[in-house]
Structures are given as C-alpha cells and as structure tokens.
Design a protein around this motif. Structure first.
Motif, short mmCIF file in Angstrom:
data_model
loop_
_atom_site.label_atom_id
_atom_site.label_comp_id
_atom_site.label_asym_id
_atom_site.label_seq_id
_atom_site.Cartn_x
_atom_site.Cartn_y
_atom_site.Cartn_z
N GLU A 106 -59.18 1.17 62.26
CA GLU A 106 -58.65 0.72 63.55
C GLU A 106 -59.80 0.54 64.51
O GLU A 106 -60.73 1.35 64.55
CB GLU A 106 -57.65 1.74 64.10
N ARG A 107 -59.72 -0.54 65.29
CA ARG A 107 -60.75 -0.83 66.28
C ARG A 107 -60.07 -1.50 67.47
O ARG A 107 -59.37 -2.50 67.31
CB ARG A 107 -61.79 -1.76 65.68
N GLU A 108 -60.26 -0.93 68.63
CA GLU A 108 -59.71 -1.48 69.88
C GLU A 108 -58.20 -1.71 69.78
O GLU A 108 -57.68 -2.72 70.23
CB GLU A 108 -60.44 -2.76 70.26
N GLY A 109 -57.51 -0.77 69.14
CA GLY A 109 -56.06 -0.84 69.04
C GLY A 109 -55.53 -1.77 67.95
O GLY A 109 -54.32 -1.94 67.83
N ASN A 110 -56.42 -2.37 67.17
CA ASN A 110 -56.02 -3.27 66.08
C ASN A 110 -56.37 -2.66 64.74
O ASN A 110 -57.38 -1.96 64.60
CB ASN A 110 -56.73 -4.61 66.21
N CYS A 157 -57.91 -3.31 61.32
CA CYS A 157 -58.85 -4.27 60.73
C CYS A 157 -58.90 -4.05 59.23
O CYS A 157 -58.82 -2.93 58.74
CB CYS A 157 -60.23 -4.08 61.33
N TYR A 213 -67.56 -6.82 60.03
CA TYR A 213 -68.57 -6.28 60.93
C TYR A 213 -69.70 -5.59 60.17
O TYR A 213 -70.87 -5.84 60.40
CB TYR A 213 -67.91 -5.31 61.91
N ASN A 240 -60.25 7.45 60.06
CA ASN A 240 -60.01 6.09 60.52
C ASN A 240 -60.38 5.08 59.44
O ASN A 240 -59.77 4.04 59.33
CB ASN A 240 -60.80 5.82 61.81
#
Length: 84
Positions: A46-50, A52, A76, A28
C-alpha cells in the motif's frame, strides 16, 4: 476484476508451486515466489492509500500494457531502465 490485495495474492498463489512471503519485516509488503528457485514474480504493497501491484513480465508485454492502461506504470523498485 480484482479489487483487493487478498484477491491479487490468491490469484498469484493459484499458480503451481508458489508461496507467499513477507521478507522485508514489513507486513505492508507481501510477495509471491516460486518454490523451485525462490524468485519473486508478484509484489503487493500500500502506498498513499492505494494498493500497488508489481508484476514481473516479459518486456514485449510491458509496453503493450503501459500503452493500453493508464494505471500501468513502471514498478518503483523493480524498474531497471532509466525513464527519460
């Protein structure tokens, strides 16, 4: 405008003496590093379907981009300053 992770990675790799890395044993996370010193300047994940993207930039540009684009947020994991 780049819309996919592949496009972002290709752009990062278009700079001289760069290479792609996945050092966290997690596909990822894909990074682009400089060959000469192995420093990272681009992170994708990818994080929460987005998708980044974290990009290392000079502080004077950081504030301009954050104030201009609502989607530009502190990275983050890379944010070294405390948000108040």
């Amino acid at each position: 405008m780049m819309k996919t992770r592949e496009e972002v990675l290709a752009y990062g790799l278009s700079f001289p003496n760069t290479y792609q890395d996945a050092p966290f044993h997690d596909e990822n996370w894909q990074l682009v590093r400089l060959r000469e010193n192995k420093k990272v300047f681009l992170w994708t994940y990818e994080r929460e379907g987005n998708i980044c993207i974290n990009i290392k930039v000079d502080p004077e540009w950081r504030e301009l981009w954050r104030s201009t684009y609502a989607s530009v947020l502190p990275g983050y994991h890379q944010n070294k300053e405390q948000e108040t």
